[in-house]
Design a protein around this motif. Structure first.
Motif, PDB file in Angstrom:
ATOM      1  N   VAL A  78      26.511  18.592  15.723  1.00  0.00           N
ATOM      2  CA  VAL A  78      27.007  17.249  14.907  1.00  0.00           C
ATOM      3  C   VAL A  78      28.308  17.133  15.589  1.00  0.00           C
ATOM      4  CG1 VAL A  78      28.064  16.508  12.874  1.00  0.00           C
ATOM      5  CG2 VAL A  78      26.097  18.038  12.765  1.00  0.00           C
ATOM      6  N   ILE A  79      29.286  17.610  16.041  1.00  0.00           N
ATOM      7  CA  ILE A  79      30.428  17.179  16.492  1.00  0.00           C
ATOM      8  C   ILE A  79      30.265  16.544  17.913  1.00  0.00           C
ATOM      9  CG2 ILE A  79      32.803  18.008  17.555  1.00  0.00           C
ATOM     10  CD1 ILE A  79      32.762  19.871  15.337  1.00  0.00           C
ATOM     11  N   THR A  81      27.475  15.421  19.034  1.00  0.00           N
ATOM     12  CA  THR A  81      26.642  14.114  18.835  1.00  0.00           C
ATOM     13  C   THR A  81      27.699  12.865  18.747  1.00  0.00           C
ATOM     14  OG1 THR A  81      24.747  15.243  18.020  1.00  0.00           O
ATOM     15  CG2 THR A  81      24.918  13.009  17.505  1.00  0.00           C
ATOM     16  N   LEU A  82      28.602  13.103  17.925  1.00  0.00           N
ATOM     17  CA  LEU A  82      29.550  12.052  17.752  1.00  0.00           C
ATOM     18  C   LEU A  82      30.538  11.848  18.792  1.00  0.00           C
ATOM     19  CD1 LEU A  82      30.665  13.083  14.055  1.00  0.00           C
ATOM     20  CD2 LEU A  82      28.880  11.056  14.924  1.00  0.00           C
ATOM     21  N   ALA A  83      30.581  12.841  19.896  1.00  0.00           N
ATOM     22  CA  ALA A  83      31.675  12.987  20.896  1.00  0.00           C
ATOM     23  C   ALA A  83      31.151  12.324  22.244  1.00  0.00           C
ATOM     24  CB  ALA A  83      32.323  14.093  21.021  1.00  0.00           C
ATOM     25  N   GLY A  85      29.513  10.322  23.431  1.00  0.00           N
ATOM     26  CA  GLY A  85      29.710   8.935  23.848  1.00  0.00           C
ATOM     27  C   GLY A  85      30.978   8.560  24.774  1.00  0.00           C
TER      28      GLY A  85
END
Length: 259
Positions: A78-79, A81-83, A85
């Protein structure tokens, strides 16, 4: 009678320049996302999931199953996936400085293509493999072992993508006549990523110094990579700081005069 002349008004003091008026603001925003990304990247792969340092390719199946079914792997995904980018933003800082160099755009395009390929294979594939293993309990142990191998081989065994990418970066520095970055950094970069070729034997060796957790393949490579990455980061900082504003493509940020 002579008329007394009023003293001429003093020119108004120039208005202090605000931080948001800097033409390099966009570059600095991109630049400071780099330590944020690497901090989150390290958090995901080390203390949260313990994917790194890499576990042994010859680990017993019971240890592989226990690791692959850990709920921490899902939180790590999850982390990440958000980072992830933010990873292209750090590469954009490098590309922007290469654009200032007196070299062919082919080196810039090589770095760009290598970054995209390396990120897909070296970061997204491992994330999906380890995350998929933990997503649904009850997977067959043989399937979990395959995902385990796939994840680590993608992460450690994909260094060829990064090797070509950073070789292009090193050659751009060496061939540049504008001295945007110091020449020694170019030679250091080329030498550093030639050593990454030692990762190739991970597809053959399951134990010893050339396995994916081996002394030469992982630990020696990390001992060279981490200082190099910090030095490149500091050199990019100096390059942005020393870049003349007349080289920037930004629109004029001066006060507009009404027609």
């Amino acid at each position: 009678m002579t008329k007394s002349l009023a003293p001429a008004p003093e020119p108004a003091a120039p208005r202090p320049r605000r931080w948001r008026d800097s033409k390099k603001l966009d570059q600095w925003i991109a630049f400071w996302t780099v330590p944020v990304f690497f901090s989150l990247f390290g958090l995901v792969f080390v203390p949260l999931s313990w994917m790194m340092p890499p576990r042994s390719p010859s680990a017993p199946q019971s240890e592989i199953v226990e690791f692959m079914q850990s709920p921490n792997l899902l939180i790590a995904c999850v982390i990440l996936t958000l980072a992830f980018g933010m990873a292209p933003i750090s590469n954009a800082c490098y590309l922007n400085q290469i654009r200032r160099m007196s070299v062919s755009p082919v080196l810039r395009y090589s770095l760009m293509a290598g970054a995209m390929t390396g990120t897909i294979v070296g970061m997204l594939f491992p994330m999906f493999c380890f995350g998929l293993g933990a997503f649904r309990p009850g997977y067959d142990p043989a399937i979990l072992a395959m995902l385990y191998d796939f994840g680590y081989l993608a992460f450690i065994g994909s260094l060829g993508c990064f090797c070509i990418m950073w070789m292009a970066f090193g050659l751009a520095i060496i061939l540049d006549q504008n001295n945007v970055l110091p020449k020694w950094l170019g030679y250091y970069t080329v030498w550093q990523y030639v050593t990454e070729l030692m990762a190739a034997p991970v597809w053959i060796a399951k134990s010893g110094p050339f396995a994916w957790d081996g002394l030469m393949t992982f630990w020696f490579a990390m001992a060279l990579y981490v200082p190099w990455q910090i030095i490149v980061y500091l050199c990019i900082y100096r390059a942005i700081k020393n870049q003349p504003e007349d080289e920037l493509d930004n629109v004029d940020l001066g006060p507009r005069v009404a027609a």
